[in-house]
Design an enzyme around this catalytic site. Structure first.
Site, PDB file in Angstrom:
ATOM      1  N   ARG A 225      -6.615  10.262  -0.041  1.00  0.00           N
ATOM      2  CA  ARG A 225      -6.400  10.736  -1.417  1.00  0.00           C
ATOM      3  C   ARG A 225      -7.725  10.835  -2.163  1.00  0.00           C
ATOM      4  NH1 ARG A 225      -3.273   6.496  -3.564  1.00  0.00           N
ATOM      5  NH2 ARG A 225      -3.391   5.468  -1.544  1.00  0.00           N
TER       6      ARG A 225
ATOM      7  N   HIS B 253       0.867  -1.175   0.000  1.00  0.00           N
ATOM      8  CA  HIS B 253       0.000   0.000   0.000  1.00  0.00           C
ATOM      9  C   HIS B 253       0.907   1.229   0.000  1.00  0.00           C
ATOM     10  CE1 HIS B 253      -3.034   2.893   1.179  1.00  0.00           C
ATOM     11  NE2 HIS B 253      -3.968   1.952   1.090  1.00  0.00           N
TER      12      HIS B 253
END
Ligand code: FAD
Length: 644
Positions: free
Chosen positions: A269, A249
């Site tokens: 994000r 990740h």
């Protein structure tokens, strides 16, 4: 002969995350007596930690969304290595599974007009993740547990016993799947608190044990994730596929050291967070690969416009699939443009008001304040890649979840392979658990029902003796008898994690992976001599000594497959073969146990315990291929496939 309690059930589910609970509900709803066994407390599984949401093309926020678009995104994210049938079932059935959760009491965040809200995530063309703030997994597990309680109440009315048809054995570890000839007959387990052994006899066993992250040093995974289900399947004669694909990740915490690896959800994000290097540059614009060029913004202005008006702008490159973002961060840090603690900056404070951040990302706000003394409403976070998810897993029939070649053994969720190809999109795990958990529960129930009374597979005493002796070996390693010092399981574990991190991590090289295999051979030998003191009553050292077998098996699968695949694709990046190679697209690397009778790699030496073979995937069905533009397919498929 080892005296252990034997319990009889129809279906046994190993693991109580989303996949296990959904499978259990289905098996019980089919009328079968179902036992759930889980290593930690009931309710404490990775699923509960899932933050961002469940991907399902309900089209609530953008009506353009449908299963075909979700299917396309999933295949693109997995770089076309996904088993297309699983990706198809997943995209078609995910919306029903989310609606079903709502009817069972889940309370999702809403749109202004009262529908289930959906948020943006990397690689998803439209806002698609049904969510509950950044605590979606908690709500998912709460709802499934509530459903289980309600089924138990129904059973109480019928039988006077809440646990007559659905029982949870918590804080119990399964160490072996037992077999009668080729067929599954049950599982061997121990209670973690007392160390007491017991056997659950059942003709159907569903593995839902989650991931393997604890074989790596920097990881978002918690202590249970030692690849048990992967290893149990191998030891029972099943195969694993796609083990070279491990998802790093892009955004784990990098500071302070004690929390390094803890996840920073992609929702940061998705909700507008931007990535910058130490020069303040928004560097992701430099890392958009050719296959994604048409879909991502080329300037900050265009990217920022997308949040307000997605129809007129292309997506920000921060929302590329995870493998792309993780590699980009890695490159920036290596080039000397990292933060003081070796990450990059992720900033949400300049994009949203403090109130909105606290409402939309409450766990992240809390996590950074408590663990790093950073207020994300005013300061950027420091983040870097962390081992998060394994795309590889048990080689299953895509429709039923049954492990190929082992009748009665099923797998669902992170422990099963194929669905996500070389890279999973965020949010596609929670939907995977629900879709394939239900399917595995259904077919496990049908399998159990197929036996007439008295014809079920049996558990032989000799098998129990063997499983018990294997579990007890750390108390009596050879060294104790010879007056020597046994190996410390914690030291072996640390060295394994370091090797996997350094030699089979985010960027891989031929000679480093070869070194990793040598190191694994040495650690395997030492693990045979691992010893622990004390008794079977709660003894974490003993538990770890048992888990080492699983981590070593799984790590060898990862290293061997990664060394063999001479290309870069999704969660497998090779410095020496940086390009994606169309000739590899249809190839699955299949891992099996070389000697199924060996219990701990004894005598396996450098040759290892794992055999690897290459297998071609079935061609993608024509109607599914038609969902893509030919120009796009050319990037992935060989000329031969395109002509066909
Ligand atoms: P898990 O939920 O991992 O459960 C595994 C179960 O198996 C546990 O009960 C464990 O105790 C048990 N078990 C293991 N070994 C044994 C054994 N030997 N004997 C008995 N029991 C055993 N995915 C998304 O789609 N969206 C997200 O927003 C998201 N966020 C995430 C955030 C974090 C921090 C993490 C770590 C993961 C996240 N993921 C997300 C990934 C997703 O949560 C997992 O892939 C998924 O929950 C796995 O579910 P599962 O049911 O397969 O297994």
């Amino acid at each position: 002969m080892t005296q252990v309690e034997r319990r009889q059930w129809d279906v046994v589910i190993v693991g109580a995350g989303g996949a296990g609970l959904r499978a259990a509900i289905e098996a019980r709803e089919q009328g079968l007596r179902t036992a759930i066994i889980c290593k930690s407390l009931f309710g404490k599984a990775h699923t509960v930690m899932a933050e961002g949401g469940i991907a399902a093309s309900m089209g609530n926020v953008n009506e353009g969304d449908n299963w075909q678009v979700h299917f396309r995104d999933t295949m693109r994210g997995g770089k076309f290595l996904n088993h297309w049938r699983m990706a198809e079932l997943h995209a078609k059935e995910a919306p029903d599974r989310v609606w079903e959760l709502e009817t069972w009491g889940a309370l999702f965040d809403r749109t202004k007009d009262g529908r289930i809200s959906q948020r943006n995530f990397g690689g998803h063309e439209y806002p698609r993740l049904a969510h509950v703030g950044d605590r979606t997994g908690l709500e998912l597990i709460r709802t499934l547990q509530q459903k289980i309680v309600s089924l138990q109440q129904e059973d109480f009315k019928e039988t006077g016993d809440h646990e007559s048809h659905l029982k949870v054995f918590q804080e119990c570890t399964v160490t072996r799947v037992l077999k009668d000839g080729d067929r599954v007959s049950g599982v061997f387990c121990y209670e973690r608190e007392t160390g007491r052994f017991f056997v659950v006899e059942a003709p159907s066993v569903v593995l839902a044990t989650g991931g393997i992250g604890k074989s790596f040093k920097v990881t978002s995974n918690s202590w249970e994730y030692t690849g048990d289900g992967h290893a149990l399947a191998l030891l029972a004669g099943a195969s694993l596929i796609n083990m070279e694909f491990v998802q790093f990740h892009p955004t784990g915490m990098v500071w302070p050291p004690s929390v390094k690896g803890i996840l920073v959800t992609e929702s940061v994000r998705g909700d507008g967070g931007v990535l910058r290097n130490s020069d303040g540059k928004r560097f992701m614009f430099d890392y958009v690969p050719d296959v994604f060029k048409e879909k991502y913004a080329e300037s900050e202005e265009e990217a920022d416009g997308w949040y307000e008006d997605p129809a007129k702008h292309r997506r920000p490159p921060e929302l590329l699939p995870r493998d792309e973002v993780a590699r980009a961060i890695n490159s920036e840090v290596k080039a000397g443009r990292g933060t003081p603690h070796g990450g990059v900056f992720l900033d949400v404070s300049t994009r949203m008001s403090a109130d909105v951040i606290k409402r939309r990302l409450p766990s992240m706000h809390h996590q950074f304040k408590e663990l790093a003394d950073v207020d994300i409403t005013a300061q950027p976070m420091e983040v870097g890649p962390t081992c998060h998810y394994v795309m590889g897993g048990v080689d299953v029939d895509p429709d039923t979840g049954e492990a190929l070649g082992v009748p009665g053994l099923f797998a669902a969720g992170e422990v099963s392979g194929g669905m996500h190809g070389s890279n999973r999109l965020g949010g596609n795990s929670l939907s995977d658990l629900l879709v394939f958990g239900r399917r595995a529960g259904l077919y496990a129930a049908r399998h159990a029902e197929s036996f007439a009374a008295g014809e079920r597979p049996l558990v032989a005493d000799a098998e129990i003796d063997r499983a018990a002796a294997e579990a007890l070996r750390p108390f009596t390693p050879e060294e104790v008898a010879e007056g020597g010092t046994p190996e410390n399981p914690y030291t072996i574990h640390q060295q394994l994690q370091q090797s996997m991190n350094d030699l089979v991590g985010i960027i891989r090289r031929d000679e480093e992976m070869a070194r990793a295999l040598e190191s694994l051979a040495e650690l395997r030998e030492r693990a045979r001599h691992a010893g622990v003191e004390g008794h079977r009553q709660f003894n974490p050292g003993w538990h770890l000594a048992i888990d080492l077998r699983n981590m070593l098996l799984v790590s060898e699968c990862v290293a061997r497959a990664a060394l063999n695949r001479t290309e870069s694709r999704g969660g497998h990046t090779r410095d020496d073969y940086p390009a994606m190679d169309r000739e590899w697209r249809r190839a699955n690397l299949v891992c099996t146990l070389t000697d199924p009778d060996a219990t701990s790699g004894a005598g396996a030496g450098a040759a290892g315990q794992i055999s690897l073979r290459r297998r071609e995937m079935p061609p993608i069905r024509a109607d599914l291929l038609e969902l893509f533009e030919k120009e796009e397919l050319i990037k992935y498929l060989t000329d031969e496939e395109l002509t066909a």
